[in-house]
Design a protein around this motif. Structure first.
Motif, PDB file in Angstrom:
ATOM      1  N   ALA A 173       5.580  -0.105   9.297  1.00  0.00           N
ATOM      2  CA  ALA A 173       6.019  -1.367   9.903  1.00  0.00           C
ATOM      3  C   ALA A 173       5.875  -2.523   8.912  1.00  0.00           C
ATOM      4  N   MET A 174       4.759  -2.548   8.193  1.00  0.00           N
ATOM      5  CA  MET A 174       4.546  -3.603   7.211  1.00  0.00           C
ATOM      6  C   MET A 174       5.554  -3.490   6.065  1.00  0.00           C
ATOM      7  N   ALA A 175       5.866  -2.271   5.648  1.00  0.00           N
ATOM      8  CA  ALA A 175       6.824  -2.073   4.562  1.00  0.00           C
ATOM      9  C   ALA A 175       8.210  -2.571   4.977  1.00  0.00           C
ATOM     10  N   ARG A 176       8.628  -2.264   6.182  1.00  0.00           N
ATOM     11  CA  ARG A 176       9.933  -2.736   6.664  1.00  0.00           C
ATOM     12  C   ARG A 176       9.950  -4.256   6.749  1.00  0.00           C
ATOM     13  N   TYR A 177       8.877  -4.840   7.252  1.00  0.00           N
ATOM     14  CA  TYR A 177       8.779  -6.299   7.344  1.00  0.00           C
ATOM     15  C   TYR A 177       8.828  -6.925   5.945  1.00  0.00           C
ATOM     16  N   LYS A 178       8.063  -6.366   5.020  1.00  0.00           N
ATOM     17  CA  LYS A 178       7.984  -6.912   3.663  1.00  0.00           C
ATOM     18  C   LYS A 178       9.332  -6.820   2.945  1.00  0.00           C
ATOM     19  N   TYR A 187      15.616  -0.155  -2.338  1.00  0.00           N
ATOM     20  CA  TYR A 187      15.102   1.187  -2.092  1.00  0.00           C
ATOM     21  C   TYR A 187      13.606   1.168  -2.363  1.00  0.00           C
ATOM     22  N   LEU A 188      12.841   1.742  -1.462  1.00  0.00           N
ATOM     23  CA  LEU A 188      11.391   1.778  -1.606  1.00  0.00           C
ATOM     24  C   LEU A 188      10.878   3.145  -1.185  1.00  0.00           C
ATOM     25  N   ALA A 189      10.125   3.790  -2.063  1.00  0.00           N
ATOM     26  CA  ALA A 189       9.473   5.062  -1.752  1.00  0.00           C
ATOM     27  C   ALA A 189       7.973   4.802  -1.610  1.00  0.00           C
ATOM     28  N   LEU A 190       7.380   5.386  -0.578  1.00  0.00           N
ATOM     29  CA  LEU A 190       5.968   5.160  -0.256  1.00  0.00           C
ATOM     30  C   LEU A 190       5.263   6.484   0.012  1.00  0.00           C
ATOM     31  N   HIS A 191       3.976   6.573  -0.383  1.00  0.00           N
ATOM     32  CA  HIS A 191       3.133   7.691   0.032  1.00  0.00           C
ATOM     33  C   HIS A 191       2.865   7.508   1.520  1.00  0.00           C
ATOM     34  N   LYS A 192       3.176   8.524   2.300  1.00  0.00           N
ATOM     35  CA  LYS A 192       3.097   8.438   3.749  1.00  0.00           C
ATOM     36  C   LYS A 192       1.681   8.142   4.257  1.00  0.00           C
ATOM     37  N   GLU A 193       0.681   8.791   3.673  1.00  0.00           N
ATOM     38  CA  GLU A 193      -0.690   8.624   4.161  1.00  0.00           C
ATOM     39  C   GLU A 193      -1.279   7.255   3.842  1.00  0.00           C
ATOM     40  N   HIS A 198      10.973   7.050   2.581  1.00  0.00           N
ATOM     41  CA  HIS A 198      11.969   6.444   1.707  1.00  0.00           C
ATOM     42  C   HIS A 198      12.761   5.462   2.555  1.00  0.00           C
ATOM     43  N   LEU A 199      12.695   4.190   2.173  1.00  0.00           N
ATOM     44  CA  LEU A 199      13.376   3.124   2.908  1.00  0.00           C
ATOM     45  C   LEU A 199      14.558   2.617   2.103  1.00  0.00           C
ATOM     46  N   ILE A 200      15.675   2.446   2.771  1.00  0.00           N
ATOM     47  CA  ILE A 200      16.872   1.863   2.181  1.00  0.00           C
ATOM     48  C   ILE A 200      17.201   0.638   3.026  1.00  0.00           C
ATOM     49  N   ARG A 201      17.176  -0.527   2.406  1.00  0.00           N
ATOM     50  CA  ARG A 201      17.464  -1.778   3.121  1.00  0.00           C
ATOM     51  C   ARG A 201      18.712  -2.421   2.524  1.00  0.00           C
ATOM     52  N   ILE A 202      19.800  -2.454   3.299  1.00  0.00           N
ATOM     53  CA  ILE A 202      21.040  -3.082   2.863  1.00  0.00           C
ATOM     54  C   ILE A 202      20.824  -4.602   2.868  1.00  0.00           C
ATOM     55  N   LEU A 203      21.247  -5.262   1.795  1.00  0.00           N
ATOM     56  CA  LEU A 203      21.090  -6.712   1.729  1.00  0.00           C
ATOM     57  C   LEU A 203      22.072  -7.396   2.667  1.00  0.00           C
ATOM     58  N   ASP A 207       0.845  -1.198   0.000  1.00  0.00           N
ATOM     59  CA  ASP A 207       0.000   0.000   0.000  1.00  0.00           C
ATOM     60  C   ASP A 207       0.877   1.244   0.000  1.00  0.00           C
ATOM     61  N   GLY A 208       0.587   2.154  -0.910  1.00  0.00           N
ATOM     62  CA  GLY A 208       1.297   3.422  -0.970  1.00  0.00           C
ATOM     63  C   GLY A 208       2.607   3.400  -1.737  1.00  0.00           C
ATOM     64  N   ALA A 209       3.005   2.254  -2.280  1.00  0.00           N
ATOM     65  CA  ALA A 209       4.286   2.170  -2.983  1.00  0.00           C
ATOM     66  C   ALA A 209       4.306   3.101  -4.190  1.00  0.00           C
ATOM     67  N   VAL A 210       5.389   3.859  -4.337  1.00  0.00           N
ATOM     68  CA  VAL A 210       5.579   4.790  -5.444  1.00  0.00           C
ATOM     69  C   VAL A 210       6.643   4.263  -6.401  1.00  0.00           C
ATOM     70  N   GLY A 211       7.706   3.711  -5.839  1.00  0.00           N
ATOM     71  CA  GLY A 211       8.794   3.198  -6.654  1.00  0.00           C
ATOM     72  C   GLY A 211       9.704   2.324  -5.833  1.00  0.00           C
TER      73      GLY A 211
END
Length: 121
Positions: free
Chosen positions: A106-111, A95-101, A81-86, A15-19
């Motif tokens: 928490a779900m995005a970090r888990y996913k 890298y994941l950008a999400l619409h904040k609203e 904007h999330l940056i997850r080092i492998l 939900d909210g994913a932009v790129g």
């Protein structure tokens, strides 16, 4: 195991994913992208976030921290904007950008953690 494109499409299903992108932070090059658009050029975002990762690693080195980055969160007024080092390849990050609203952070970090575990590079 999922390939890069499948993994990025899975990230875009949030939900909210932009790129989303898989990025080599040593070169700043994207290994794959999904989404984006006129307001989010993923190649520019990848290159810029490479600088963020390098800066954080330098600060950690200067502090004498013998640790690893799991993820970096940048909160804008309208986006996350999330940056997850492998874990298995510290030279790459998701890298994941999400619409904040619309996003559940928490779900995005888990996913992203789950996507990383199943990603085949």
């Amino acid at each position: 195991m999922a390939d890069v494109n499948q993994s990025l499409q899975e990230a875009m299903s949030l939900d909210g994913a932009v790129g989303a992108a898989l990025v080599d932070w040593q070169s700043g090059m994207t290994l794959g992208t999904a989404g984006g658009g006129p307001n989010l050029n993923l190649d520019i975002a990848a290159a810029g976030n490479t600088d963020v990762v390098r800066s954080k690693l330098k600060v950690m080195q200067n502090l004498g921290l013998n640790d690893k980055i799991e993820d970096i969160l940048i909160t804008l007024t309208s986006q996350y904007h999330l940056i997850r080092i492998l874990e298995r390849d510290q030279s790459l990050f998701l890298y994941l950008a999400l619409h904040k609203e619309q996003a559940n952070l928490a779900m995005a970090r888990y996913k992203l953690t789950q996507i990383e575990r199943h990603l085949s590079v």
